[in-house]
Motif scaffolding. Structure first.
Motif, PDB file in Angstrom:
ATOM      1  N   CYS A 129       0.690  -0.609   3.101  1.00 26.10           N
ATOM      2  CA  CYS A 129      -0.680  -0.343   3.122  1.00 26.10           C
ATOM      3  C   CYS A 129      -1.539  -1.483   3.834  1.00 26.10           C
ATOM      4  CB  CYS A 129      -1.498   0.290   1.925  1.00 26.10           C
ATOM      5  SG  CYS A 129      -3.311   0.666   2.138  1.00 26.10           S
ATOM      6  N   HIS A 131      -4.565  -2.401   3.339  1.00 29.51           N
ATOM      7  CA  HIS A 131      -5.566  -2.688   2.605  1.00 29.51           C
ATOM      8  C   HIS A 131      -5.302  -3.767   1.867  1.00 29.51           C
ATOM      9  CE1 HIS A 131      -8.335  -1.708  -1.095  1.00 29.51           C
ATOM     10  NE2 HIS A 131      -9.048  -2.482  -0.006  1.00 29.51           N
ATOM     11  N   LEU A 132      -4.320  -3.359   0.629  1.00 27.30           N
ATOM     12  CA  LEU A 132      -3.906  -4.432  -0.321  1.00 27.30           C
ATOM     13  C   LEU A 132      -2.456  -4.449  -0.523  1.00 27.30           C
ATOM     14  CD1 LEU A 132      -6.726  -4.558  -2.870  1.00 27.30           C
ATOM     15  CD2 LEU A 132      -6.251  -6.184  -1.074  1.00 27.30           C
ATOM     16  N   GLY A 133      -1.682  -3.733   0.126  1.00 34.22           N
ATOM     17  CA  GLY A 133      -0.266  -3.995   0.105  1.00 34.22           C
ATOM     18  C   GLY A 133       0.428  -2.657  -0.368  1.00 34.22           C
ATOM     19  N   CYS A 134      -0.071  -1.404  -1.058  1.00 32.24           N
ATOM     20  CA  CYS A 134       0.765  -0.675  -1.664  1.00 32.24           C
ATOM     21  C   CYS A 134       1.439  -0.107  -0.653  1.00 32.24           C
ATOM     22  CB  CYS A 134      -0.301   0.253  -2.220  1.00 32.24           C
ATOM     23  SG  CYS A 134      -1.041  -0.214  -3.683  1.00 32.24           S
ATOM     24  N   CYS A 147      -2.447   6.408   0.945  1.00 29.72           N
ATOM     25  CA  CYS A 147      -2.120   5.403   0.001  1.00 29.72           C
ATOM     26  C   CYS A 147      -2.517   5.763  -1.521  1.00 29.72           C
ATOM     27  CB  CYS A 147      -2.884   4.049   0.321  1.00 29.72           C
ATOM     28  SG  CYS A 147      -2.294   2.500  -0.590  1.00 29.72           S
ATOM     29  N   CYS A 149      -3.108   3.939  -3.948  1.00 23.29           N
ATOM     30  CA  CYS A 149      -3.891   3.056  -4.731  1.00 23.29           C
ATOM     31  C   CYS A 149      -5.440   3.270  -4.748  1.00 23.29           C
ATOM     32  CB  CYS A 149      -3.555   1.726  -4.227  1.00 23.29           C
ATOM     33  SG  CYS A 149      -1.594   1.095  -4.661  1.00 23.29           S
ATOM     34  N   HIS A 150      -5.922   3.152  -3.459  1.00 21.01           N
ATOM     35  CA  HIS A 150      -7.351   3.166  -3.289  1.00 21.01           C
ATOM     36  C   HIS A 150      -7.587   4.330  -2.357  1.00 21.01           C
ATOM     37  CE1 HIS A 150      -6.020  -0.953  -4.170  1.00 21.01           C
ATOM     38  NE2 HIS A 150      -6.781  -0.737  -5.217  1.00 21.01           N
ATOM     39  N   LYS A 151      -6.739   5.273  -2.109  1.00 20.66           N
ATOM     40  CA  LYS A 151      -7.163   6.391  -1.281  1.00 20.66           C
ATOM     41  C   LYS A 151      -7.612   6.190   0.183  1.00 20.66           C
ATOM     42  CE  LYS A 151      -6.727   8.534  -5.422  1.00 20.66           C
ATOM     43  NZ  LYS A 151      -5.319   9.172  -5.491  1.00 20.66           N
ATOM     44  N   SER A 152      -6.732   5.391   0.662  1.00 19.60           N
ATOM     45  CA  SER A 152      -6.929   5.160   2.285  1.00 19.60           C
ATOM     46  C   SER A 152      -6.038   6.104   2.751  1.00 19.60           C
ATOM     47  CB  SER A 152      -6.464   3.762   2.748  1.00 19.60           C
ATOM     48  OG  SER A 152      -7.527   2.764   2.293  1.00 19.60           O
ATOM     49  N   PRO A 164     -10.791   2.544   1.963  1.00 16.76           N
ATOM     50  CA  PRO A 164     -11.317   1.095   2.124  1.00 16.76           C
ATOM     51  C   PRO A 164     -10.367   0.205   3.207  1.00 16.76           C
ATOM     52  CG  PRO A 164      -9.911   1.243   0.400  1.00 16.76           C
ATOM     53  CD  PRO A 164     -10.065   2.656   0.664  1.00 16.76           C
TER      54      PRO A 164
HETATM   55 FE1  FES Z   1      -3.847   1.271  -0.025  1.00 21.98          FE
HETATM   56 FE2  FES Z   1      -5.842   0.089  -1.235  1.00 21.98          FE
HETATM   57  S1  FES Z   1      -3.614  -0.764  -1.304  1.00 21.98           S
HETATM   58  S2  FES Z   1      -5.715   1.747  -0.164  1.00 21.98           S
END
Ligand code: FES
Length: 203
Positions: A129, A131-134, A147, A149-152, A164
């Protein structure tokens, strides 16, 4: 092919032959990889290949593979042309001055095959991802990458849908290479900086 993307249950005899040849060529490393990657499948049939840095015996078709960043994924025939993304593990040999450790997983990616009037088209996205790598997964029911983790969420073409993340999924260059009368998929796997809008490769 059913919506689960299970290759074993849907492959033709020809596909099965190619796939058996493919699997037999990658040896024990493959079987070590299956256990490590299967949890990432989350309901998907996952094709796993220890991607080794190697050059094709005969390059042609859609272009020679001159860039050493490209790694061989496997035969095009093993990837159904139904447009559904499937996840692959990216395996490389870890080499330093003293040791060489084969088949280390360095990431995962999604491959998607479609057909145009010019022939087969394969696209690849990193499953990291931006965003932050999930690790993102493909939600077949919603027809989008998500994703946890934060619903992207991302469209099948990688574009950002919501969440996000500041950019879409990171596309990876793909080449189709003729080798011994068959086409092979080669991908240049890269990692990119997360949390920024720009697509910046990591060293
Ligand atoms: Fe994927 Fe934050 S790591 S939305």
């Amino acid at each position: 092919m059913n919506r689960s993307g299970d290759i074993k249950r849907t492959a033709s005899p020809s596909d099965s032959h190619h796939r058996r040849s493919f699997l037999s060529s990658i040896g024990a490393v493959l079987f070590g990889s299956v256990a490590a990657v299967f949890p990432l499948a989350a309901g998907w049939g996952v094709l796993v290949d220890p991607l080794r840095r190697q050059r094709p015996e005969k390059a042609g078709g859609h272009g020679a593979v001159a860039d050493p960043k490209f790694v061989r994924v496997g035969l095009l025939a093993m990837l159904p042309d139904d447009g559904l993304p499937r996840q692959f593990a990216v395996m490389e040999d870890s080499v330093d001055a003293w040791t060489r450790i084969p088949g280390q997983r360095v990431g995962t990616m999604f491959l998607c095959r479609t057909t145009s009037d010019k022939g087969p088209v394969v696209t690849a996205f990193s499953s990291t991802c931006p965003h932050l790598g999930c690790a993102v997964d493909f939600n077949a029911a919603a027809n989008q990458f998500e994703c946890p983790c934060h619903k992207s969420a991302f469209a099948k073409d990688g574009d950002k849908l919501y969440g996000p993340t500041l950019r879409g999924l990171d596309p990876l260059p793909v080449k189709l290479v003729d080798s011994n009368g068959q086409q092979e998929i080669w991908v240049a796997y890269e990692r990119f900086r997360t949390g920024v809008a720009e697509r910046i490769p990591l060293a």
